[in-house]
Write an enzyme that holds these catalytic residues in place. Structure first.
Site, mmCIF file in Angstrom:
data_model
loop_
_atom_site.group_PDB
_atom_site.id
_atom_site.type_symbol
_atom_site.label_atom_id
_atom_site.label_comp_id
_atom_site.label_asym_id
_atom_site.label_seq_id
_atom_site.Cartn_x
_atom_site.Cartn_y
_atom_site.Cartn_z
ATOM 1 N N HIS A 141 -83.569 15.772 64.873
ATOM 2 C CA HIS A 141 -83.823 17.071 65.499
ATOM 3 C C HIS A 141 -83.672 18.143 64.420
ATOM 4 O O HIS A 141 -82.912 17.978 63.469
ATOM 5 C CB HIS A 141 -82.776 17.262 66.602
ATOM 6 C CG HIS A 141 -82.969 18.467 67.458
ATOM 7 N ND1 HIS A 141 -82.592 19.722 67.075
ATOM 8 C CD2 HIS A 141 -83.487 18.606 68.715
ATOM 9 C CE1 HIS A 141 -82.862 20.588 68.038
ATOM 10 N NE2 HIS A 141 -83.411 19.934 69.048
ATOM 11 N N ASP A 218 -75.395 12.796 65.491
ATOM 12 C CA ASP A 218 -75.885 13.788 66.447
ATOM 13 C C ASP A 218 -75.985 13.081 67.801
ATOM 14 O O ASP A 218 -76.913 12.317 68.060
ATOM 15 C CB ASP A 218 -77.260 14.292 65.976
ATOM 16 C CG ASP A 218 -77.937 15.177 67.023
ATOM 17 O OD1 ASP A 218 -77.437 15.270 68.158
ATOM 18 O OD2 ASP A 218 -78.980 15.754 66.689
ATOM 19 N N GLN A 221 -78.013 13.616 72.674
ATOM 20 C CA GLN A 221 -78.748 12.894 73.729
ATOM 21 C C GLN A 221 -78.070 11.587 74.120
ATOM 22 O O GLN A 221 -78.665 10.760 74.812
ATOM 23 C CB GLN A 221 -80.188 12.601 73.289
ATOM 24 C CG GLN A 221 -81.035 13.824 73.019
ATOM 25 C CD GLN A 221 -81.324 14.667 74.260
ATOM 26 O OE1 GLN A 221 -81.052 14.258 75.388
ATOM 27 N NE2 GLN A 221 -81.855 15.853 74.057
ATOM 28 N N LYS A 244 -76.277 19.906 78.073
ATOM 29 C CA LYS A 244 -77.094 18.710 78.317
ATOM 30 C C LYS A 244 -76.301 17.665 79.110
ATOM 31 O O LYS A 244 -76.754 16.548 79.311
ATOM 32 C CB LYS A 244 -77.539 18.098 76.991
ATOM 33 C CG LYS A 244 -78.484 18.994 76.195
ATOM 34 C CD LYS A 244 -78.950 18.289 74.948
ATOM 35 C CE LYS A 244 -79.574 19.211 73.931
ATOM 36 N NZ LYS A 244 -80.875 19.752 74.324
ATOM 37 N N CYS A 383 -88.542 20.211 68.814
ATOM 38 C CA CYS A 383 -87.700 20.432 67.614
ATOM 39 C C CYS A 383 -87.709 19.214 66.696
ATOM 40 O O CYS A 383 -86.696 18.895 66.059
ATOM 41 C CB CYS A 383 -86.276 20.806 67.987
ATOM 42 S SG CYS A 383 -86.154 22.383 68.816
HETATM 43 C C1 LIG Z 1 -80.991 15.171 69.497
HETATM 44 C C2 LIG Z 1 -80.670 16.622 69.570
HETATM 45 N N1 LIG Z 1 -79.904 17.164 68.625
HETATM 46 C C3 LIG Z 1 -79.570 18.461 68.640
HETATM 47 C C4 LIG Z 1 -80.013 19.288 69.619
HETATM 48 C C5 LIG Z 1 -79.638 20.731 69.585
HETATM 49 O O1 LIG Z 1 -78.840 21.069 70.678
HETATM 50 P P1 LIG Z 1 -78.454 22.596 70.891
HETATM 51 O O2 LIG Z 1 -79.735 23.341 71.069
HETATM 52 O O3 LIG Z 1 -77.618 22.569 72.122
HETATM 53 O O4 LIG Z 1 -77.719 23.012 69.681
HETATM 54 C C6 LIG Z 1 -80.826 18.784 70.636
HETATM 55 C C7 LIG Z 1 -81.370 19.676 71.693
HETATM 56 O O5 LIG Z 1 -82.442 19.517 72.189
HETATM 57 C C8 LIG Z 1 -81.157 17.412 70.609
HETATM 58 O O6 LIG Z 1 -81.945 16.880 71.540
#
Ligand SMILES: Cc1ncc(COP(=O)(O)O)c(C=O)c1O
Length: 425
Positions: A141, A218, A221, A244, A383
């Site tokens: 991401h 990370d 998800q 989430k 993203c």
């Molecule tokens: C895999 C992953 N990492 C990071 C993020 C970023 O999350 P946030 O926007 O809450 O910082 C997301 C959000 O869509 C995500 O799906």
């Protein structure tokens, strides 16, 4: 379909806890909340972007504002003490939830993105230099990809990307080639928010540790929908977002091994994170407060506990099975159509989301038609622009499921896809 009894979770009881799922949509969007023109029952399949909030979480928020709203760690008065205790205990609860050693290892941030930046700047800026490398994956991401990419530019380190094969899995031979004695950090997404791939983060962490590097997982998800234990992964850092996982927006969690967090410089400076200040210098507060400068995310931290309680009451294993079941069902039904390209691993080996394109229909148009059918999905690059470039597409549509979704909602998605294909075909 009356498949209620065959779900791994009690969907009907769960849905009753989410008033927003009773909403109708389809009307004017300038007035938020249900209006007279909203007639279609909402089908919400955009959970990977943000999940909904059950009543106990809303109650935790209103209880806080109605009962003991106050700043933490500053007041001797009772409300401040009550808020401080609840806020501190929220760190303990999160630690327990992900198998951390204690509150010292749990830092509340704004979101996953801020957690990535915290480590990149507080650790990377001081530790990385020319000759070093940071290993990422092609499916990161932007939260991780852009952060480490830019940090590498600043420090002269190299950013490397583990290839994704044509089935949506990481090429582990390539990982073994890239992770070498100059690797200082690997940053790997646990469950891909585009491909749905579940990555072998424990194995990758072990590979990093073999060469003396650290790992950042990370888990944005994965923590919301499956049991995640930082000890089992042996991750050095791990991050996720409250919004989430049934919690409020405005809170993320950074887990870090205590000895690493102790060695790191603060990321943000100011009040709350200091023990003693003179005109010449300052000393830092103990962990985790050293990394929580200024008035922290009090209400959000307290409400996150209610979200965790809710998830654990339903059961993380059951939620995982439920999501996988819906993803497999959607994958199967979309595949049957013959005019849909789906990205990522097979239907029976993925997290609870499906990104796809329908032949001849741009993802944005598809999403717009789906919106007419009251089906909320995400369209765009999610993203993960470089991954979309690698896949040779500009955008994709993504349906993502959670504990309150049903097969009937997947059927509604398919019905709307039919209509879009017909319109554009
Ligand atoms: C895999 C992953 N990492 C990071 C993020 C970023 O999350 P946030 O926007 O809450 O910082 C997301 C959000 O869509 C995500 O799906």
């Amino acid at each position: 379909m009356g498949a209620q009894e065959s779900y791994p979770v009690d969907v009907e009881a769960i849905r009753a806890d989410f008033p927003i799922l009773e909403r109708k949509v389809g009307g004017d969007v300038t007035t938020p909340g249900e209006g007279p023109d909203d007639t279609e029952p909402l089908v919400y399949l955009d959970n990977a972007a943000t999940s909904h909030t059950p009543e106990p979480v809303v109650e935790a928020i209103t209880d806080y504002y109605r009962g003991y709203n106050s700043n933490v760690h500053r007041g001797i008065h009772q409300l401040s003490q009550e808020a401080s205790v609840a806020y501190e205990q929220a760190h303990d609860r999160v630690a327990e939830f992900i198998g951390a050693e204690g509150r010292e290892e749990i830092i509340f941030t704004k979101n996953t993105t801020e957690a990535e930046n915290l480590v990149a700047y507080a650790w990377g800026l001081n530790e990385l230099g020319p000759g070093d490398n940071v290993v990422l994956t092609q499916m990161e991401h932007h939260a991780s990809l852009v952060t480490w990419q830019q940090l590498c530019k600043k420090t002269g380190a190299e950013a490397r990307f583990i290839r994704v094969d044509e089935d949506g899995y990481l090429d582990m031979d390539h990982a073994a080639e890239l992770i070498d004695e100059d690797t200082r950090m690997i940053s790997v997404v646990h469950v891909s928010n585009t491909l749905g791939t579940v990555n072998p983060v424990a194995e990758l962490t072990a590979m990093a540790h073999e060469v003396g590097a650290y790992s950042f997982v990370d888990a944005a998800q994965s923590v919301p929908n499956r049991p995640v234990d930082v000890g089992e992964i042996d991750a050095d850092f791990l991050a996720f977002s409250g919004h989430k996982m049934l919690g409020p927006t405005g809170i993320g969690v950074l887990y870090g091994k205590q000895h690493l967090l102790e060695e790191m410089e603060p990321y943000l400076y100011g009040g709350e994170m200091i023990r003693r200040v003179t005109y010449e210098d300052a000393e830092w507060e103990d962990l985790p407060w050293k990394f929580e400068a200024g008035t922290p995310v009090i209400e959000q931290g307290i409400a996150l506990v209610a979200a965790i309680d809710y998830l654990e009451d339903v059961g993380l294993e059951a939620i995982q099975t439920h999501e996988e079941l819906l993803a497999e069902y959607a994958h199967g039904r979309l595949t049957e159509r013959g005019d849909v390209e789906i990205y990522g691993p097979p239907g029976d080996d993925r997290g609870g989301l499906v990104a796809f394109n329908v032949e001849g229909v741009h993802a944005h148009d598809l999403s717009s038609i789906l919106n007419d059918y009251a089906v909320a999905i995400r369209a765009g690059d999610h993203c993960t622009q470089p991954l979309h470039d690698t896949l040779g597409i500009a955008a994709s549509a993504r349906a993502s499921f959670y504990l309150y979704n049903t097969k009937a909602e997947v059927d509604k998605l398919l019905e709307a896809v039919d209509a879009a294909a017909e319109l554009f075909g």
